[in-house]
Design a protein around this motif. Structure first.
Motif, PDB file in Angstrom:
ATOM      1  N   VAL A 109      -6.065   1.784  -4.072  1.00 36.84           N
ATOM      2  CA  VAL A 109      -5.479   3.125  -4.033  1.00 36.84           C
ATOM      3  C   VAL A 109      -6.108   4.004  -5.105  1.00 36.84           C
ATOM      4  O   VAL A 109      -6.449   5.174  -4.865  1.00 36.84           O
ATOM      5  N   LEU A 110      -6.295   3.451  -6.299  1.00 36.80           N
ATOM      6  CA  LEU A 110      -6.932   4.208  -7.386  1.00 36.80           C
ATOM      7  C   LEU A 110      -8.347   4.611  -7.013  1.00 36.80           C
ATOM      8  O   LEU A 110      -8.755   5.761  -7.222  1.00 36.80           O
ATOM      9  N   ALA A 111      -9.111   3.668  -6.456  1.00 38.69           N
ATOM     10  CA  ALA A 111     -10.488   3.974  -6.066  1.00 38.69           C
ATOM     11  C   ALA A 111     -10.548   5.099  -5.045  1.00 38.69           C
ATOM     12  O   ALA A 111     -11.384   6.004  -5.134  1.00 38.69           O
ATOM     13  N   VAL A 150       0.837  -1.203   0.000  1.00 34.09           N
ATOM     14  CA  VAL A 150       0.000   0.000   0.000  1.00 34.09           C
ATOM     15  C   VAL A 150       0.871   1.252   0.000  1.00 34.09           C
ATOM     16  O   VAL A 150       0.639   2.200  -0.769  1.00 34.09           O
ATOM     17  N   ARG A 151       1.880   1.257   0.848  1.00 30.97           N
ATOM     18  CA  ARG A 151       2.766   2.423   0.930  1.00 30.97           C
ATOM     19  C   ARG A 151       3.493   2.646  -0.401  1.00 30.97           C
ATOM     20  O   ARG A 151       3.614   3.783  -0.878  1.00 30.97           O
ATOM     21  N   ALA A 152       3.941   1.555  -1.019  1.00 37.06           N
ATOM     22  CA  ALA A 152       4.673   1.677  -2.282  1.00 37.06           C
ATOM     23  C   ALA A 152       3.771   2.196  -3.398  1.00 37.06           C
ATOM     24  O   ALA A 152       4.152   3.090  -4.164  1.00 37.06           O
ATOM     25  N   GLU A 153       2.555   1.630  -3.500  1.00 31.49           N
ATOM     26  CA  GLU A 153       1.656   2.040  -4.575  1.00 31.49           C
ATOM     27  C   GLU A 153       1.168   3.473  -4.382  1.00 31.49           C
ATOM     28  O   GLU A 153       1.021   4.227  -5.349  1.00 31.49           O
ATOM     29  N   TRP A 154       0.912   3.853  -3.138  1.00 31.67           N
ATOM     30  CA  TRP A 154       0.493   5.222  -2.867  1.00 31.67           C
ATOM     31  C   TRP A 154       1.617   6.202  -3.208  1.00 31.67           C
ATOM     32  O   TRP A 154       1.373   7.258  -3.799  1.00 31.67           O
ATOM     33  N   VAL A 200     -15.482   3.662 -13.350  1.00 26.56           N
ATOM     34  CA  VAL A 200     -14.826   3.917 -14.635  1.00 26.56           C
ATOM     35  C   VAL A 200     -13.306   3.813 -14.479  1.00 26.56           C
ATOM     36  O   VAL A 200     -12.619   3.238 -15.332  1.00 26.56           O
ATOM     37  N   GLY A 201     -12.789   4.351 -13.391  1.00 25.42           N
ATOM     38  CA  GLY A 201     -11.361   4.245 -13.137  1.00 25.42           C
ATOM     39  C   GLY A 201     -10.903   2.807 -12.994  1.00 25.42           C
ATOM     40  O   GLY A 201      -9.854   2.410 -13.538  1.00 25.42           O
ATOM     41  N   LEU A 202     -11.675   1.994 -12.280  1.00 26.92           N
ATOM     42  CA  LEU A 202     -11.324   0.584 -12.112  1.00 26.92           C
ATOM     43  C   LEU A 202     -11.440  -0.181 -13.425  1.00 26.92           C
ATOM     44  O   LEU A 202     -10.623  -1.069 -13.715  1.00 26.92           O
ATOM     45  N   LEU A 203     -12.459   0.140 -14.223  1.00 27.48           N
ATOM     46  CA  LEU A 203     -12.601  -0.478 -15.541  1.00 27.48           C
ATOM     47  C   LEU A 203     -11.388  -0.160 -16.407  1.00 27.48           C
ATOM     48  O   LEU A 203     -10.855  -1.038 -17.103  1.00 27.48           O
ATOM     49  N   ALA A 204     -10.934   1.075 -16.363  1.00 25.38           N
ATOM     50  CA  ALA A 204      -9.780   1.478 -17.161  1.00 25.38           C
ATOM     51  C   ALA A 204      -8.516   0.765 -16.689  1.00 25.38           C
ATOM     52  O   ALA A 204      -7.706   0.304 -17.505  1.00 25.38           O
ATOM     53  N   MET A 205      -8.334   0.665 -15.386  1.00 22.19           N
ATOM     54  CA  MET A 205      -7.149  -0.004 -14.871  1.00 22.19           C
ATOM     55  C   MET A 205      -7.143  -1.488 -15.227  1.00 22.19           C
ATOM     56  O   MET A 205      -6.113  -2.050 -15.612  1.00 22.19           O
TER      57      MET A 205
END
Length: 238
Positions: free
Chosen positions: A100-102, A5-9, A144-149
């Motif tokens: 993280v994206l959500a 989580v820390r790395a992706e953020w 939409v963001g999750l669909l794109a990812m």
């Protein structure tokens, strides 16, 4: 998981385009909603809450680009090899990226939708505050963001994923509009990610599908894209 989580953020926060895209979501959503709310007379239609959220249709494009770049940029630069070497549990990495994206998209979608509602209420005196279209629009942008990812993970190419997502969001509704058979047109509108998902904004009985049911269709699209992406990420070399 905390390390992932820390790395992706950190990667998302320090990416040079993230802040600009998040600001773009707010500006695009509020700006287009303001322009749409400037109408007067019968041309405005009966569904004023939906009209005041017109900007979501442009804001979704910015969200889609952000969702693609979350992982598409790593494939383009080869950084994905470093990521998966440091964190070999690939499905955990994908799940954390999605979470993280959500969270980031929701953080931008809330002020964007709130601003659109506030502007439309000021410009349209007959506009009544209805929470469901506003809350649904925030969820719509997150999905939409999750669909794109998920699409970018499956295609492993940012350019291909952006083209695919924008076609689903914009080209498909145009194609449906020219279909002469009303029954088939309505049936396909219930299946399209944007045509079904945006039904959550409707406050009249004109929607082809129910508001939450339509949003559920978009959720299935997003889940399907993430599952396909997970399979590709798990089975193929970085």
């Amino acid at each position: 998981m905390i390390d992932i989580v820390r790395a992706e953020w950190t990667k998302l926060r320090t990416s040079p385009g993230t802040l600009a895209l998040l600001v773009g979501v707010v500006v695009a959503t509020v700006g287009v909603s303001m322009a749409a709310s400037a109408c007067s007379g019968n041309g405005c239609g009966a569904d004023l809450p939906k009209l005041g959220l017109t900007g979501v249709q442009l804001g979704q494009a910015v969200v889609a680009i952000l969702g693609v770049l979350v992982i598409g940029h790593e494939y383009g630069t080869g950084m994905v090899r470093v990521t998966l070497t440091a964190m070999p549990r690939r499905l955990h990495v994908l799940a954390v990226k999605a979470a993280v994206l959500a969270a980031v998209v929701a953080a931008a979608a809330v002020p964007a939708v709130a601003g659109a509602v506030a502007v439309s209420q000021l410009m349209l005196p007959d506009h009544d505050l209805v929470l469901r279209p506003a809350i649904g629009s925030v969820l719509y942008l997150v999905l939409v963001g999750l669909l794109a990812m998920g699409t970018a993970t499956a295609l492993r190419s940012a350019a291909a994923a952006i083209g695919t997502i924008l076609a689903l969001l914009y080209a498909l509704p145009i194609v449906l509009a020219v279909i002469s058979d009303e029954e088939w047109r309505d049936r396909l509108r219930r299946m399209g990610p944007s045509t079904a998902g945006l039904a959550v904004q409707a406050t009249t009985a004109d929607a082809v599908t129910g508001p939450w049911k339509g949003l559920g269709v978009l959720a299935l699209w997003a889940l399907g894209a993430l599952l396909v992406g997970a399979v590709v990420l798990h089975r193929r070399d970085a």
